[in-house]
Motif scaffolding. Sequence first.
Motif, PDB file in Angstrom:
ATOM      1  N   ARG A 104       0.836  -1.212   0.000  1.00 41.68           N
ATOM      2  CA  ARG A 104       0.000   0.000   0.000  1.00 41.68           C
ATOM      3  C   ARG A 104       0.869   1.260   0.000  1.00 41.68           C
ATOM      4  NH1 ARG A 104      -4.154   1.462  -2.265  1.00 41.68           N
ATOM      5  NH2 ARG A 104      -3.405   3.556  -2.325  1.00 41.68           N
ATOM      6  N   THR A 105       1.967   1.237   0.748  1.00 42.10           N
ATOM      7  CA  THR A 105       2.880   2.381   0.767  1.00 42.10           C
ATOM      8  C   THR A 105       3.518   2.575  -0.599  1.00 42.10           C
ATOM      9  OG1 THR A 105       3.329   2.098   3.123  1.00 42.10           O
ATOM     10  CG2 THR A 105       4.943   3.362   1.860  1.00 42.10           C
ATOM     11  N   LEU A 106       3.950   1.489  -1.224  1.00 40.51           N
ATOM     12  CA  LEU A 106       4.516   1.588  -2.568  1.00 40.51           C
ATOM     13  C   LEU A 106       3.500   2.204  -3.521  1.00 40.51           C
ATOM     14  CD1 LEU A 106       6.301  -1.879  -2.776  1.00 40.51           C
ATOM     15  CD2 LEU A 106       7.391   0.363  -2.464  1.00 40.51           C
ATOM     16  N   ALA A 107       2.245   1.783  -3.416  1.00 38.78           N
ATOM     17  CA  ALA A 107       1.189   2.340  -4.274  1.00 38.78           C
ATOM     18  C   ALA A 107       0.972   3.819  -3.976  1.00 38.78           C
ATOM     19  CB  ALA A 107      -0.108   1.561  -4.087  1.00 38.78           C
ATOM     20  N   ASP A 108       0.980   4.195  -2.710  1.00 39.40           N
ATOM     21  CA  ASP A 108       0.819   5.606  -2.341  1.00 39.40           C
ATOM     22  C   ASP A 108       1.949   6.450  -2.915  1.00 39.40           C
ATOM     23  OD1 ASP A 108      -1.495   5.048  -0.924  1.00 39.40           O
ATOM     24  OD2 ASP A 108      -0.505   5.054   1.034  1.00 39.40           O
ATOM     25  N   TRP A 109       3.162   5.901  -2.911  1.00 39.02           N
ATOM     26  CA  TRP A 109       4.315   6.632  -3.434  1.00 39.02           C
ATOM     27  C   TRP A 109       4.227   6.841  -4.945  1.00 39.02           C
ATOM     28  CZ3 TRP A 109       8.866   3.768  -0.604  1.00 39.02           C
ATOM     29  CH2 TRP A 109       8.928   4.207   0.716  1.00 39.02           C
ATOM     30  N   ARG A 110       3.413   6.056  -5.629  1.00 34.02           N
ATOM     31  CA  ARG A 110       3.272   6.213  -7.077  1.00 34.02           C
ATOM     32  C   ARG A 110       2.293   7.315  -7.459  1.00 34.02           C
ATOM     33  NH1 ARG A 110       3.225   0.425  -6.807  1.00 34.02           N
ATOM     34  NH2 ARG A 110       0.994   0.405  -7.262  1.00 34.02           N
ATOM     35  N   THR A 111       1.615   7.907  -6.493  1.00 38.29           N
ATOM     36  CA  THR A 111       0.662   8.973  -6.811  1.00 38.29           C
ATOM     37  C   THR A 111       1.404  10.238  -7.220  1.00 38.29           C
ATOM     38  OG1 THR A 111       0.545   9.822  -4.557  1.00 38.29           O
ATOM     39  CG2 THR A 111      -1.026   8.068  -5.148  1.00 38.29           C
ATOM     40  N   LEU A 119       8.745  11.697  -2.776  1.00 36.28           N
ATOM     41  CA  LEU A 119       8.621  10.448  -2.029  1.00 36.28           C
ATOM     42  C   LEU A 119       8.711   9.253  -2.963  1.00 36.28           C
ATOM     43  CD1 LEU A 119       5.655  11.386   0.331  1.00 36.28           C
ATOM     44  CD2 LEU A 119       8.094  11.398   0.866  1.00 36.28           C
ATOM     45  N   GLY A 120       9.103   8.140  -2.402  1.00 38.87           N
ATOM     46  CA  GLY A 120       9.099   6.895  -3.158  1.00 38.87           C
ATOM     47  C   GLY A 120      10.315   6.701  -4.035  1.00 38.87           C
ATOM     48  N   LEU A 121      10.144   5.866  -5.050  1.00 42.52           N
ATOM     49  CA  LEU A 121      11.223   5.559  -5.963  1.00 42.52           C
ATOM     50  C   LEU A 121      10.671   5.414  -7.371  1.00 42.52           C
ATOM     51  CD1 LEU A 121      12.275   1.865  -5.517  1.00 42.52           C
ATOM     52  CD2 LEU A 121      10.473   2.853  -4.175  1.00 42.52           C
ATOM     53  N   PRO A 122      11.518   5.575  -8.367  1.00 40.32           N
ATOM     54  CA  PRO A 122      11.039   5.479  -9.752  1.00 40.32           C
ATOM     55  C   PRO A 122      10.419   4.113 -10.029  1.00 40.32           C
ATOM     56  CG  PRO A 122      13.264   6.365  -9.681  1.00 40.32           C
ATOM     57  CD  PRO A 122      12.949   5.881  -8.299  1.00 40.32           C
ATOM     58  N   PHE A 123       9.474   4.101 -10.950  1.00 37.99           N
ATOM     59  CA  PHE A 123       8.822   2.854 -11.326  1.00 37.99           C
ATOM     60  C   PHE A 123       8.574   2.847 -12.825  1.00 37.99           C
ATOM     61  CE2 PHE A 123       5.519   5.850 -10.269  1.00 37.99           C
ATOM     62  CZ  PHE A 123       4.546   5.663 -11.230  1.00 37.99           C
ATOM     63  N   VAL A 124       8.342   1.660 -13.336  1.00 41.82           N
ATOM     64  CA  VAL A 124       8.029   1.459 -14.748  1.00 41.82           C
ATOM     65  C   VAL A 124       6.546   1.136 -14.834  1.00 41.82           C
ATOM     66  CG1 VAL A 124       8.509   0.078 -16.803  1.00 41.82           C
ATOM     67  CG2 VAL A 124      10.356   0.566 -15.166  1.00 41.82           C
ATOM     68  N   ALA A 125       5.787   1.948 -15.554  1.00 43.96           N
ATOM     69  CA  ALA A 125       4.351   1.711 -15.727  1.00 43.96           C
ATOM     70  C   ALA A 125       4.150   0.933 -17.021  1.00 43.96           C
ATOM     71  CB  ALA A 125       3.597   3.026 -15.761  1.00 43.96           C
ATOM     72  N   LEU A 126       4.045  -0.381 -16.915  1.00 44.15           N
ATOM     73  CA  LEU A 126       3.826  -1.213 -18.093  1.00 44.15           C
ATOM     74  C   LEU A 126       2.399  -1.051 -18.607  1.00 44.15           C
ATOM     75  CD1 LEU A 126       5.710  -4.402 -16.888  1.00 44.15           C
ATOM     76  CD2 LEU A 126       6.540  -2.625 -18.435  1.00 44.15           C
ATOM     77  N   SER A 127       1.481  -0.768 -17.695  1.00 43.34           N
ATOM     78  CA  SER A 127       0.101  -0.424 -18.020  1.00 43.34           C
ATOM     79  C   SER A 127      -0.435   0.303 -16.794  1.00 43.34           C
ATOM     80  CB  SER A 127      -0.727  -1.666 -18.340  1.00 43.34           C
ATOM     81  OG  SER A 127      -0.988  -2.404 -17.159  1.00 43.34           O
ATOM     82  N   GLU A 173      18.288  -1.250 -10.472  1.00 44.77           N
ATOM     83  CA  GLU A 173      19.210  -0.154 -10.158  1.00 44.77           C
ATOM     84  C   GLU A 173      18.520   0.958  -9.372  1.00 44.77           C
ATOM     85  OE1 GLU A 173      18.261   0.448 -14.645  1.00 44.77           O
ATOM     86  OE2 GLU A 173      18.527  -1.240 -13.296  1.00 44.77           O
ATOM     87  N   ASP A 174      17.225   1.179  -9.597  1.00 41.68           N
ATOM     88  CA  ASP A 174      16.492   2.186  -8.830  1.00 41.68           C
ATOM     89  C   ASP A 174      16.256   1.718  -7.396  1.00 41.68           C
ATOM     90  OD1 ASP A 174      16.319   3.950 -11.016  1.00 41.68           O
ATOM     91  OD2 ASP A 174      14.496   2.968 -11.735  1.00 41.68           O
ATOM     92  N   VAL A 175      15.986   0.436  -7.229  1.00 36.74           N
ATOM     93  CA  VAL A 175      15.798  -0.122  -5.887  1.00 36.74           C
ATOM     94  C   VAL A 175      17.090   0.008  -5.088  1.00 36.74           C
ATOM     95  CG1 VAL A 175      15.365  -2.252  -4.573  1.00 36.74           C
ATOM     96  CG2 VAL A 175      13.968  -1.702  -6.592  1.00 36.74           C
ATOM     97  N   GLU A 176      18.212  -0.383  -5.692  1.00 39.64           N
ATOM     98  CA  GLU A 176      19.495  -0.298  -4.984  1.00 39.64           C
ATOM     99  C   GLU A 176      19.878   1.150  -4.677  1.00 39.64           C
ATOM    100  OE1 GLU A 176      20.783  -2.938  -3.624  1.00 39.64           O
ATOM    101  OE2 GLU A 176      19.253  -4.138  -4.607  1.00 39.64           O
ATOM    102  N   ALA A 177      19.607   2.077  -5.603  1.00 37.21           N
ATOM    103  CA  ALA A 177      19.902   3.494  -5.364  1.00 37.21           C
ATOM    104  C   ALA A 177      19.023   4.046  -4.239  1.00 37.21           C
ATOM    105  CB  ALA A 177      19.705   4.298  -6.647  1.00 37.21           C
TER     106      ALA A 177
END
Length: 74
Positions: free
Chosen positions: A23-30, A38-46, A55-59
């Motif tokens: 849920r926190t990861l989802a909140d960070w994507r807003t 807040l949060g970390l970069p993500f790839v929106a496949l859809s 590499e984003d997780v490790e950074a």
Amino acid sequence: MSDDRPRLWTPQELAEYTGIPIRTLADWRTERARSRGLGLPFVALSSHNVRYRDEDVEAFIARRIVAPTDRAGD
């Protein structure tokens, strides 16, 4: 055969690895959270399918390392 593709984490895998709730990861994507840094970069496949690059997780983890303070003067 070698697989040179980059590692992409699912939210479930990332939650298990880091202990950060899904849920926190989802909140960070807003948009609001991202605009606040807040949060970390993500790839929106859809719109309902996201991944996180290794590499984003490790950074993200490296930026949160807290070194002990020098208390030699105490």
